[in-house]
Design an enzyme around this catalytic site. Sequence first.
Site, short mmCIF file in Angstrom:
data_model
loop_
_atom_site.label_atom_id
_atom_site.label_comp_id
_atom_site.label_asym_id
_atom_site.label_seq_id
_atom_site.Cartn_x
_atom_site.Cartn_y
_atom_site.Cartn_z
CG ASP A 15 8.52 -2.32 2.44
OD1 ASP A 15 8.46 -1.42 1.58
OD2 ASP A 15 7.56 -2.66 3.16
CD GLU A 176 6.10 -1.40 -2.68
OE1 GLU A 176 4.87 -1.21 -2.65
OE2 GLU A 176 6.93 -0.49 -2.57
CG ASP A 198 0.66 -2.40 0.04
OD1 ASP A 198 0.44 -1.84 1.14
OD2 ASP A 198 1.79 -2.43 -0.48
P1 ADP Z 1 3.93 2.16 3.80
O1 ADP Z 1 3.83 0.95 2.95
O2 ADP Z 1 3.13 3.32 3.29
O3 ADP Z 1 5.32 2.55 4.12
P2 ADP Z 1 3.06 0.63 6.20
O4 ADP Z 1 2.70 -0.63 5.55
O5 ADP Z 1 4.21 0.61 7.13
O6 ADP Z 1 3.19 1.84 5.18
O7 ADP Z 1 1.75 1.11 6.98
C1 ADP Z 1 1.78 2.21 7.82
C2 ADP Z 1 0.38 2.51 8.26
O8 ADP Z 1 -0.17 1.40 8.96
C3 ADP Z 1 0.33 3.68 9.22
O9 ADP Z 1 -0.73 4.55 8.87
C4 ADP Z 1 0.06 3.00 10.54
O10 ADP Z 1 -0.62 3.85 11.44
C5 ADP Z 1 -0.82 1.86 10.12
N1 ADP Z 1 -0.88 0.80 11.12
C6 ADP Z 1 0.14 0.10 11.64
N2 ADP Z 1 -0.32 -0.79 12.55
C7 ADP Z 1 -1.66 -0.66 12.58
C8 ADP Z 1 -2.72 -1.29 13.33
N3 ADP Z 1 -2.45 -2.25 14.23
N4 ADP Z 1 -3.98 -0.89 13.10
C9 ADP Z 1 -4.23 0.06 12.20
N5 ADP Z 1 -3.31 0.71 11.49
C10 ADP Z 1 -2.03 0.35 11.66
MG MG Z 2 4.32 -0.58 1.88
#
Ligand code: ADP
Ligand code: MG
Length: 613
Positions: A15, A176, A198
């Site tokens: 990913d 995705e 998402d």
């Molecule tokens: P991307 O797909 O954009 O790469 P992710 O799916 O990894 O991103 O999501 C990252 C986001 O999720 C960040 O803003 C992070 O702070 C938030 N995040 C991760 N865990 C939690 C949680 N337990 N509660 C709220 N927000 C969260």
């Molecule tokens: Mg993502």
Amino acid sequence: MSATDPKPRLVVGIDLGTTNSLAAIRAGKGARVLRDRDGEPLIPSVVCFLPNGEMVVGRGAKDLRLQHPDRTVFSAKRLIGRAGAEVDREAALLPYRVHRGDRDLARIEVGGRDYAPEQVSAFVLQEVKATAESALGQRIDAAVITVPAWFDDAQRQATRDAAQLAGLECLRIVNEPTAAALAYGIDGSKDGTVLVYDLGGGTFDVSILRIDEGVFRVLSTSGDTHLGGDDFDQLLSERILAAAGASANDAYVLQAVRAAAEGLKIELSQKEQATLRIELQDRAPIDITIARAEFEAMIAPLVERTIACVHRAIADAKLTADDIDDVVLVGGSTRVPLVRQRLEQDLGRAPQTGVDPDLAVALGAAIQADVLAGNDKSLLLLDVIPLSLGIETLGGAMQKLILRNSTIPTSSTEEFSTAVDGQTAVVLNIFQGERELAQDCRQLGSFTLHGLPPMPAGLPRIAVHFLVDADGVLRVTATEKRTGHEASIQVVPTFGLSRDEVRRMMLDSIENAQQDYVAREAIDLRNKAQAMVTGTRKALALASLPPDQTFSVQKSARALEKLLQSGADAAALKVACDELSKLTATIADDVISSAVQRSLQEEQGSNTNPSAS
Ligand code: ADP
Ligand code: MG
């Protein structure tokens, strides 16, 4: 993948996220994430180019983001494969320097050096690869990499290029939401409609997938490319800075507050309230307590925007909320309880929560990777044909049998005929493209159907069957329906592959077709030789040849049999067959005449002694 492969190929799912990236590998029925030494699954998609020339990737780079705002590149995914005005729009929102370079494509400038976004993504992929390899203790051969469903060909191709730069073979680019659905166990064995919500760090995507006989089709997508958890952090940061009476001018303070805000937000996903202690220089520490309700009030307008997108996606798919069979959560920000509540309220059913939302995409990609590596034979069928496939017909027209955007596997049959009287062979030229003339499309291959009965033009009925299997391999078969004569070829149409790759694959399949043909001829020859040996023996038993001729025929037949047993090559077999057939040319006549004589004798015998029967 051939059956003789010594060991299964090590293929992971990756990913490559806007905010975080990670790899996973198939494990049993599901998959598992490959974590770093500290047990952390997520690698921030951030690269910092320090003034001393050092490069930091991942978590270290994320920590440097606000200290080196113009040297820390994040969200490269927003720029990958982008050109023209889109570059300007994104550049305006990013703290590092972005400009249009060669062919109007996005370039990132750091410390006087120029990088393509795919290079930055390649640095992230290298970090993911290295982390995964040390978790596995093995080298990784290839990967399936995910992209948003709405990524166009250029963005998909640039993602492939990033993989190549990182030394990873990209087996397939997968959407995705499709990967996420797979991770949730929606494997195509049951038809249905799935809504994938998402909410990541900086982007929000909602996709509606229709699953039909194992095929995942994206019915609609909606979302907001600038909405995610970062915005929640920003709102919390402002609240914290205000409470602490601190200014937002100091990069170090800002960095610290941003990091603290994210921590607080994550805590609030678990608890009803969370407290943060802020210790600014020369001041007494301040404790700031924020209740979940207060946080929810702050982010409510943002969450409502996502709900509006959900309804737009449902409407675009020409469905209603009642038609949705499953709601699947993806992205770290869906851990926020308010997000889940609002979705449940609006769609009238609880979203599935069985999988870690920020790991789901990688886990699904790993399942898909395993299938593509040939380790799992149960089919998962996830792709579409990017350009139409067809054959060249009279006058050089391109007759399309499979239209672009058809989901694979897919097949189609059309009937053709001959153009010339007495034609005994037709050449089938296979093309891919959208243009009307074959010469403007890309030729994928060519083969000939022989053995047509000579007939007036237009009478032979030639069925041409196109079949694209789950791996994207195209097999074209032509059958003359009156005689059953058949010929076929296999080619690999492009799925965003580089031109060189496509060319290589094309050449491969053509070379193989040649080999297959040679192999087929060799088989035919062996069959013929075997039949000759048996036939000759039978004939010798029947015919009354002079002893010396019998001897030489027997000798020649034995020699041919020996060649067959020793697995001699086609050339040697052919020589021996020719030799034997020369020697036996007269036996045929002999056998016929002796058979005639025998039947005459039998006739006479029956005449003389009718009661004997
Ligand atoms: P991307 O797909 O954009 O790469 P992710 O799916 O990894 O991103 O999501 C990252 C986001 O999720 C960040 O803003 C992070 O702070 C938030 N995040 C991760 N865990 C939690 C949680 N337990 N509660 C709220 N927000 C969260
Ligand atoms: Mg993502």
